[in-house]
Design a protein around this motif. Sequence first.
Motif, PDB file in Angstrom:
ATOM      1  N   ARG A 103      -1.419 114.001  39.895  1.00 62.94           N
ATOM      2  CA  ARG A 103      -1.796 114.958  40.937  1.00 62.94           C
ATOM      3  C   ARG A 103      -2.035 116.326  40.307  1.00 62.94           C
ATOM      4  O   ARG A 103      -1.372 117.299  40.628  1.00 62.94           O
ATOM      5  N   SER A 115      -3.852 119.765  39.851  1.00 62.12           N
ATOM      6  CA  SER A 115      -4.610 120.632  40.753  1.00 62.12           C
ATOM      7  C   SER A 115      -4.864 121.966  40.059  1.00 62.12           C
ATOM      8  O   SER A 115      -4.279 122.265  39.020  1.00 62.12           O
ATOM      9  N   SER A 116      -5.714 122.762  40.647  1.00 65.13           N
ATOM     10  CA  SER A 116      -6.064 124.042  40.042  1.00 65.13           C
ATOM     11  C   SER A 116      -5.041 125.134  40.337  1.00 65.13           C
ATOM     12  O   SER A 116      -5.140 126.232  39.814  1.00 65.13           O
ATOM     13  N   SER A 138      -1.390 124.416  40.329  1.00 64.89           N
ATOM     14  CA  SER A 138      -0.060 124.108  39.816  1.00 64.89           C
ATOM     15  C   SER A 138       0.092 124.554  38.366  1.00 64.89           C
ATOM     16  O   SER A 138      -0.808 124.360  37.557  1.00 64.89           O
ATOM     17  N   CYS A 151      -9.009 112.695  44.897  1.00 60.02           N
ATOM     18  CA  CYS A 151      -8.983 114.083  44.456  1.00 60.02           C
ATOM     19  C   CYS A 151      -8.118 114.893  45.430  1.00 60.02           C
ATOM     20  O   CYS A 151      -8.434 114.985  46.614  1.00 60.02           O
ATOM     21  N   PRO A 152      -7.021 115.477  44.938  1.00 57.42           N
ATOM     22  CA  PRO A 152      -6.131 116.201  45.858  1.00 57.42           C
ATOM     23  C   PRO A 152      -6.738 117.482  46.409  1.00 57.42           C
ATOM     24  O   PRO A 152      -6.297 117.971  47.447  1.00 57.42           O
ATOM     25  N   MET A 153      -7.771 118.028  45.743  1.00 55.60           N
ATOM     26  CA  MET A 153      -8.353 119.285  46.203  1.00 55.60           C
ATOM     27  C   MET A 153      -9.457 119.072  47.234  1.00 55.60           C
ATOM     28  O   MET A 153      -9.550 119.817  48.193  1.00 55.60           O
TER      29      MET A 153
END
Length: 167
Positions: A6, A8-9, A11, A95-97
Amino acid sequence: MEHNHRLSSESGTLLDDPGQYRQLVGRLLYLTITRPDLTYSIQILSQFMSAPRQSHWDVTIRVLRYVKQSLGQGIFIGPQSLELTAFCDFDWASCPMTRRSVIGYFVSIGGSPISWKTKKQTIVSRSSAEAEYRAMATTVSEIIWLRSLLSSLGVSLSQLSTYSVIL
């Protein structure tokens, strides 16, 4: 790369020298030409080139360790049958975003890889069935193009096998 990562941009802390990350991921991109097993990981890591974080750097180092331990792997093209085989897979809303699905395919002739790709879909799929359909459509499009290319080169294929992998 870890299963169910996971990244992300947002974290983690920003890297002090993002140029080092960009150079390393850029060099790893060239490895995907002969190492299809790296395409997914490098595709994920290349999304964070503008603002890399410490967690992205850690995953990049993990990929480098994998490359170091598997130096003998790569593409081997040998004299085998002319059977065209294609595999495709998808990861729905992974994609989590953006919640977009990731698709991938791998095409080989007689066990020798000739084409592969992993890509984030351009739109958000409403269901896993829609994501699977889009993955299959992309794979079939590649197969049609490859068969056309091979027939124009005078190569006739003995058999076509397509597999869909659902995880």
